[in-house]
Design a protein around this motif. Structure first.
Motif, short mmCIF file in Angstrom:
data_model
loop_
_atom_site.label_atom_id
_atom_site.label_comp_id
_atom_site.label_asym_id
_atom_site.label_seq_id
_atom_site.Cartn_x
_atom_site.Cartn_y
_atom_site.Cartn_z
N GLY A 15 51.82 39.61 28.71
CA GLY A 15 51.79 38.88 27.46
C GLY A 15 51.60 37.39 27.59
O GLY A 15 51.34 36.71 26.61
N VAL A 16 51.71 36.83 28.82
CA VAL A 16 51.58 35.38 28.99
C VAL A 16 50.12 34.96 28.88
O VAL A 16 49.80 33.92 28.36
CB VAL A 16 52.18 34.94 30.34
N ALA A 17 49.21 35.77 29.39
CA ALA A 17 47.79 35.44 29.29
C ALA A 17 47.00 36.74 29.18
O ALA A 17 47.48 37.81 29.52
CB ALA A 17 47.34 34.64 30.51
N THR A 18 45.78 36.62 28.72
CA THR A 18 44.94 37.78 28.51
C THR A 18 44.08 38.04 29.73
O THR A 18 43.42 37.13 30.23
CB THR A 18 44.03 37.57 27.29
N ALA A 19 44.08 39.28 30.22
CA ALA A 19 43.20 39.65 31.32
C ALA A 19 41.89 40.14 30.72
O ALA A 19 41.84 41.18 30.06
CB ALA A 19 43.84 40.74 32.17
N SER A 20 40.82 39.37 30.93
CA SER A 20 39.54 39.72 30.33
C SER A 20 38.82 40.81 31.11
O SER A 20 37.98 41.52 30.57
CB SER A 20 38.65 38.48 30.23
N GLN A 21 39.13 40.94 32.40
CA GLN A 21 38.52 41.96 33.25
C GLN A 21 39.56 42.47 34.23
O GLN A 21 40.46 41.73 34.63
CB GLN A 21 37.33 41.39 34.02
N SER A 22 39.43 43.72 34.64
CA SER A 22 40.38 44.32 35.57
C SER A 22 39.62 45.17 36.58
O SER A 22 38.74 45.95 36.21
CB SER A 22 41.38 45.20 34.80
N PHE A 23 39.95 45.00 37.87
CA PHE A 23 39.24 45.70 38.94
C PHE A 23 40.25 46.36 39.88
O PHE A 23 41.10 45.68 40.45
CB PHE A 23 38.37 44.74 39.73
N GLY A 70 31.97 42.06 41.93
CA GLY A 70 31.26 41.25 40.96
C GLY A 70 32.01 41.15 39.64
O GLY A 70 32.61 42.13 39.18
N THR A 71 32.00 39.97 39.04
CA THR A 71 32.64 39.77 37.74
C THR A 71 31.56 39.63 36.66
O THR A 71 30.41 39.29 36.96
CB THR A 71 33.51 38.50 37.74
N ARG A 72 31.95 39.87 35.42
CA ARG A 72 30.98 39.80 34.32
C ARG A 72 30.81 38.38 33.79
O ARG A 72 29.90 38.10 33.01
CB ARG A 72 31.42 40.73 33.19
N LEU A 147 45.97 47.95 44.85
CA LEU A 147 45.66 46.55 44.56
C LEU A 147 44.72 46.51 43.36
O LEU A 147 43.70 47.19 43.33
CB LEU A 147 45.00 45.87 45.76
N ARG A 148 45.10 45.72 42.37
CA ARG A 148 44.27 45.51 41.20
C ARG A 148 44.15 44.01 40.95
O ARG A 148 45.14 43.28 41.06
CB ARG A 148 44.86 46.21 39.97
N LEU A 149 42.94 43.56 40.65
CA LEU A 149 42.69 42.15 40.37
C LEU A 149 42.35 42.00 38.90
O LEU A 149 41.40 42.61 38.40
CB LEU A 149 41.53 41.63 41.23
N LEU A 150 43.12 41.18 38.20
CA LEU A 150 42.90 40.90 36.79
C LEU A 150 42.36 39.49 36.63
O LEU A 150 42.97 38.53 37.12
CB LEU A 150 44.18 41.05 35.99
N VAL A 151 41.23 39.36 35.98
CA VAL A 151 40.66 38.04 35.70
C VAL A 151 41.30 37.53 34.42
O VAL A 151 41.15 38.12 33.35
CB VAL A 151 39.13 38.12 35.55
#
Length: 318
Positions: A15-23, A70-72, A147-151
């Motif tokens: 809830g602190v910030a929005t993750a626009s992408q998740s990998f 790759g990110t969008r 492991l998950r990376l959230l942008v």
């Protein structure tokens, strides 16, 4: 580092910030570089090297570098979520970096438990993670399950401060690595005909021996040579002294370009000790492999050299 037992890295409270992408990162297959790790149905664990003979106080280590993701859109703020089992004596280190639109890799940045997120030095179009597993003494060692990376929403963040707009050049004391037969931090077995260097921070450690993302130009007398960074040292392991105070990992009160070992040895800084409380015996800020030391530069003893940190050319990152 993960605490003993089952530990999860939650770097940004929900809830602190929005993750626009998740990998989600697949840890069950080979990465672009790895050493002394084994893949399991659940993820990644330390390999068998020295496991049977390890005794109290001995350390074995392995690492795994993921393929590029790759990110969008451009990204510089990453929220990593990693789940790992760390029995007594075990540690897991996670580092991230990004590749910019100019196809240059940023320095690595450590994901630290208790921090909200990892902020990369520049906005990037691709991401990469490096996981280092360590076990001290006997035991199976740590295991990483996921492991998950959230942008994080890129509109809400800015890259951290950059170093000078041109590659930094400093005069530092150089020592010969030697240590034939030992392993470098990126998995290379050291030989007598090697041409590489060690710097006292993992932030500029190449993922493998074919990568040239991080190189230095070393000049001694009338000779100059360019070489990649394959190892970490001398003395300190978190002293990225080529960075400005705003981004320097440790010792931000020292002048940019001055290694902590130099300040400790010559000025008594930190009571003359390095980041692991060892007495500093020389002012070295760079280690040189044998062929580089003896043949390329013609050095006959440890001495002062001029070093240009080629990846610190910020304009090339943009």
């Amino acid at each position: 580092m993960a605490a003993a037992g089952i530990a999860a890295f939650w770097f940004l409270p929900p809830g602190v910030a929005t993750a626009s992408q998740s990998f989600a990162v697949d840890l069950t297959t080979d990465g672009v570089s790895q050493f002394n790790v084994a893949h399991t149905a659940r993820g990644l664990r330390l390999g068998p090297q020295l496991a049977a003979t390890a005794t109290e106080g001995e350390e074995r280590q392995g690492f795994y570098v993921t393929t590029a993701i790759g990110t969008r859109s451009l990204a510089n703020r990453i929220r990593p979520i990693m789940t790992a089992e760390t029995p007594p004596g075990a540690d897991v280190l996670l580092e991230l970096r990004g590749q910019t639109r100019s196809a240059r890799w940023t320095e690595w940045r450590e994901a630290r438990q208790g921090s909200d997120e990892v902020v990369l030095p520049a906005s990037s179009t691709q991401l990469q993670a490096r996981i280092t597993l360590t076990q001290r003494g006997a035991g199976q060692g740590p295991e990483v399950y996921g492991l998950r990376l959230l942008v994080v929403d890129p509109a809400r963040g800015q890259p951290e401060a950059e170093p000078a707009p041109k590659p930094l050049t400093t005069r530092v004391f150089a020592t010969r690595i030697g240590q034939i037969g030992d392993k470098t931090a990126n998995g290379h077995t050291i030989g007598s005909a090697d041409r590489f260097v060690a710097l006292p921070s993992r932030r500029a450690l190449n993922a493998n021996t074919t990568e040239r993302a991080y190189e230095v130009k070393i000049c001694y007398a009338t000779r100059c040579v360019v070489a990649p960074i394959w190892d970490v040292g001398p003395w300190n392991i978190r002293d990225d002294y080529w960075n400005a105070a705003a981004t320097r990992d440790m010792w931000p009160d020292l002048p940019q370009g001055k290694p902590q070992a130099q300040a400790a040895y010559l000025d008594g800084y930190n009571t003359g000790r390095d980041d692991r409380s060892r007495k500093v015996r020389n002012p070295a800020g760079i280690d040189l492999a044998d062929e580089l030391f003896w043949q390329d530069l013609g050095m006959t003893t440890n001495d002062w050299v001029n070093v240009t940190y080629l990846w610190t050319d910020v304009e090339a990152l943009l």
